[in-house]
Design a protein around this motif. Structure first.
Motif, PDB file in Angstrom:
ATOM      1  N   VAL A 111       0.870  -1.180   0.000  1.00  9.78           N
ATOM      2  CA  VAL A 111       0.000   0.000   0.000  1.00  9.78           C
ATOM      3  C   VAL A 111       0.910   1.235   0.000  1.00  9.78           C
ATOM      4  O   VAL A 111       1.710   1.397  -0.898  1.00  9.78           O
ATOM      5  CB  VAL A 111      -0.975  -0.015   1.203  1.00  9.78           C
ATOM      6  N   GLU A 112       0.840   2.067   1.020  1.00  9.31           N
ATOM      7  CA  GLU A 112       1.747   3.221   1.105  1.00  9.31           C
ATOM      8  C   GLU A 112       2.660   3.105   2.320  1.00  9.31           C
ATOM      9  O   GLU A 112       3.204   4.099   2.796  1.00  9.31           O
ATOM     10  CB  GLU A 112       0.936   4.514   1.168  1.00  9.31           C
ATOM     11  N   THR A 113       2.846   1.883   2.798  1.00  9.93           N
ATOM     12  CA  THR A 113       3.666   1.692   3.997  1.00  9.93           C
ATOM     13  C   THR A 113       5.147   1.562   3.683  1.00  9.93           C
ATOM     14  O   THR A 113       5.981   1.667   4.584  1.00  9.93           O
ATOM     15  CB  THR A 113       3.220   0.430   4.758  1.00  9.93           C
ATOM     16  N   ALA A 114       5.493   1.317   2.417  1.00 11.92           N
ATOM     17  CA  ALA A 114       6.899   1.099   2.070  1.00 11.92           C
ATOM     18  C   ALA A 114       7.150   1.490   0.617  1.00 11.92           C
ATOM     19  O   ALA A 114       6.218   1.576  -0.192  1.00 11.92           O
ATOM     20  CB  ALA A 114       7.288  -0.362   2.303  1.00 11.92           C
ATOM     21  N   ASP A 115       8.422   1.701   0.295  1.00 10.93           N
ATOM     22  CA  ASP A 115       8.819   2.050  -1.073  1.00 10.93           C
ATOM     23  C   ASP A 115      10.193   1.449  -1.346  1.00 10.93           C
ATOM     24  O   ASP A 115      11.158   1.739  -0.638  1.00 10.93           O
ATOM     25  CB  ASP A 115       8.868   3.573  -1.234  1.00 10.93           C
ATOM     26  N   TYR A 116      10.261   0.603  -2.380  1.00 12.08           N
ATOM     27  CA  TYR A 116      11.523  -0.071  -2.696  1.00 12.08           C
ATOM     28  C   TYR A 116      12.057   0.313  -4.071  1.00 12.08           C
ATOM     29  O   TYR A 116      12.932  -0.357  -4.608  1.00 12.08           O
ATOM     30  CB  TYR A 116      11.334  -1.587  -2.578  1.00 12.08           C
ATOM     31  N   SER A 117      11.542   1.397  -4.625  1.00 12.05           N
ATOM     32  CA  SER A 117      11.988   1.837  -5.946  1.00 12.05           C
ATOM     33  C   SER A 117      13.430   2.344  -5.936  1.00 12.05           C
ATOM     34  O   SER A 117      14.080   2.382  -6.981  1.00 12.05           O
ATOM     35  CB  SER A 117      11.059   2.936  -6.474  1.00 12.05           C
ATOM     36  N   LYS A 118      13.944   2.718  -4.769  1.00 15.11           N
ATOM     37  CA  LYS A 118      15.317   3.227  -4.689  1.00 15.11           C
ATOM     38  C   LYS A 118      16.350   2.103  -4.656  1.00 15.11           C
ATOM     39  O   LYS A 118      17.533   2.344  -4.908  1.00 15.11           O
ATOM     40  CB  LYS A 118      15.474   4.111  -3.450  1.00 15.11           C
ATOM     41  N   VAL A 119      15.914   0.902  -4.342  1.00 10.82           N
ATOM     42  CA  VAL A 119      16.862  -0.215  -4.254  1.00 10.82           C
ATOM     43  C   VAL A 119      16.631  -1.249  -5.351  1.00 10.82           C
ATOM     44  O   VAL A 119      17.378  -2.221  -5.453  1.00 10.82           O
ATOM     45  CB  VAL A 119      16.793  -0.912  -2.873  1.00 10.82           C
ATOM     46  N   CYS A 120      15.606  -1.031  -6.166  1.00  8.64           N
ATOM     47  CA  CYS A 120      15.306  -2.010  -7.213  1.00  8.64           C
ATOM     48  C   CYS A 120      14.890  -1.295  -8.492  1.00  8.64           C
ATOM     49  O   CYS A 120      14.021  -0.419  -8.468  1.00  8.64           O
ATOM     50  CB  CYS A 120      14.188  -2.951  -6.759  1.00  8.64           C
ATOM     51  N   ASN A 121      15.517  -1.660  -9.601  1.00 11.86           N
ATOM     52  CA  ASN A 121      15.133  -1.101 -10.897  1.00 11.86           C
ATOM     53  C   ASN A 121      15.011  -2.202 -11.950  1.00 11.86           C
ATOM     54  O   ASN A 121      15.149  -1.962 -13.141  1.00 11.86           O
ATOM     55  CB  ASN A 121      16.139  -0.036 -11.349  1.00 11.86           C
ATOM     56  N   LYS A 122      14.762  -3.421 -11.476  1.00  9.51           N
ATOM     57  CA  LYS A 122      14.577  -4.569 -12.359  1.00  9.51           C
ATOM     58  C   LYS A 122      13.163  -5.113 -12.167  1.00  9.51           C
ATOM     59  O   LYS A 122      12.363  -4.547 -11.430  1.00  9.51           O
ATOM     60  CB  LYS A 122      15.611  -5.651 -12.028  1.00  9.51           C
ATOM     61  N   ASN A 123      12.871  -6.209 -12.828  1.00 17.45           N
ATOM     62  CA  ASN A 123      11.550  -6.822 -12.662  1.00 17.45           C
ATOM     63  C   ASN A 123      11.309  -7.229 -11.215  1.00 17.45           C
ATOM     64  O   ASN A 123      10.201  -7.099 -10.702  1.00 17.45           O
ATOM     65  CB  ASN A 123      11.407  -8.036 -13.574  1.00 17.45           C
ATOM     66  N   TYR A 124      12.353  -7.728 -10.589  1.00 18.47           N
ATOM     67  CA  TYR A 124      12.262  -8.051  -9.161  1.00 18.47           C
ATOM     68  C   TYR A 124      13.657  -8.048  -8.563  1.00 18.47           C
ATOM     69  O   TYR A 124      14.660  -8.181  -9.275  1.00 18.47           O
ATOM     70  CB  TYR A 124      11.578  -9.406  -8.932  1.00 18.47           C
ATOM     71  N   CYS A 125      13.713  -7.877  -7.260  1.00 18.49           N
ATOM     72  CA  CYS A 125      14.990  -7.860  -6.552  1.00 18.49           C
ATOM     73  C   CYS A 125      14.876  -8.658  -5.261  1.00 18.49           C
ATOM     74  O   CYS A 125      13.844  -8.602  -4.580  1.00 18.49           O
ATOM     75  CB  CYS A 125      15.401  -6.426  -6.199  1.00 18.49           C
ATOM     76  N   GLU A 126      15.930  -9.387  -4.954  1.00 13.53           N
ATOM     77  CA  GLU A 126      16.017 -10.020  -3.642  1.00 13.53           C
ATOM     78  C   GLU A 126      16.495  -8.964  -2.651  1.00 13.53           C
ATOM     79  O   GLU A 126      17.470  -8.260  -2.911  1.00 13.53           O
ATOM     80  CB  GLU A 126      16.983 -11.201  -3.675  1.00 13.53           C
ATOM     81  N   LEU A 127      15.812  -8.861  -1.535  1.00 12.98           N
ATOM     82  CA  LEU A 127      16.145  -7.849  -0.541  1.00 12.98           C
ATOM     83  C   LEU A 127      16.689  -8.489   0.726  1.00 12.98           C
ATOM     84  O   LEU A 127      16.196  -9.524   1.174  1.00 12.98           O
ATOM     85  CB  LEU A 127      14.907  -7.023  -0.175  1.00 12.98           C
ATOM     86  N   SER A 128      17.691  -7.844   1.298  1.00 13.95           N
ATOM     87  CA  SER A 128      18.140  -8.238   2.628  1.00 13.95           C
ATOM     88  C   SER A 128      17.145  -7.666   3.637  1.00 13.95           C
ATOM     89  O   SER A 128      16.368  -6.751   3.315  1.00 13.95           O
ATOM     90  CB  SER A 128      19.535  -7.681   2.906  1.00 13.95           C
TER      91      SER A 128
END
Length: 225
Positions: A111-128
């Motif tokens: 929803v609007e609780t998080a934003d991962y656009s700064k750490v991912c610019n691909k179709n998907y990213c594995e996050l720590s």
């Protein structure tokens, strides 16, 4: 007297016209949104289907997106928002509830609780796990949130505080942002490589299938031949 009746008639007709116009506009907007979802080629239209072959009936899935994903995949599905699962419909989601489930897969819309656009610019990213935490925008106590759509992801973040080593996180692109977060239990029923393979296929031209093709391949028979 006749003039008063005419004025009342005009007022009633005006109110009726405004009501009909408003209802039509609302219906039209909802219909357009539905058509947009049906026509778009977003990965979520195909990913659940491709992943389904790797999910058995005992796989536990906690999720907020109980539409297409829940339709195609097998397993025991629990709606954290509370629209389909009695427990969360009455009491809402909580970290304790999720811990009791011990899910193999958690799938949430941030929803609007998080934003991962700064750490991912691909179709998907594995996050720590630190990347998951850094992406959270609302450090709100889930206990004070009443709205299930917002409350659910907050309870997941809280649950993962003590379970961060148990899950692998994935942020997935959808509709020009990264609203979808998946957490795969590392020793659970879903193999992480199988999960990534299904994701890759869902973003490829090869993985784009029609609804009828997917139904037939799963053993269903359509009304069209």
């Amino acid at each position: 007297m006749k003039g008063d009746v005419n004025r009342v008639t005009v007022i009633i007709l005006t109110i009726m016209s405004a009501t009909i116009f408003s209802s039509t506009a609302i219906y039209s907007a909802g219909f357009s949104f539905m058509i947009h979802n049906l026509k778009n080629d977003g990965y979520i239209n195909y990913f659940p289907y491709h992943l389904s072959k790797n999910i058995d009936n005992e796989t536990k899935i906690a999720l907020t997106e109980a539409g297409r994903f829940a339709y195609w995949v097998n397993g025991k599905k629990y709606d954290l928002v509370g629209l389909n699962t009695p427990e969360t419909a009455v009491n809402g989601s909580s970290p304790a509830y999720i811990e009791g489930l011990n899910p193999d897969l958690i799938f949430i819309h941030v929803v609007e609780t998080a934003d991962y656009s700064k750490v991912c610019n691909k179709n998907y990213c594995e996050l720590s796990y630190p990347e998951v935490l850094n992406g959270i925008k609302k450090d709100t106590d889930w206990r004070v949130v009443k709205y299930g759509v917002t409350k659910a992801p907050l309870t997941v973040y809280d649950y993962l505080k003590d379970k961060s080593d148990d899950y692998q996180a994935f942020s997935v692109s959808y509709d020009n942002s990264y609203p979808h977060l998946y957490f795969i239990k590392k020793d659970g029923n879903i193999d992480i490589d199988d999960f990534k393979e299904a994701l890759n296929l869902s973003f490829s031209e090869k993985g784009v299938l029609s609804y009828w093709d997917m139904k037939k391949k799963l053993g269903f028979s359509s009304i069209f031949e």
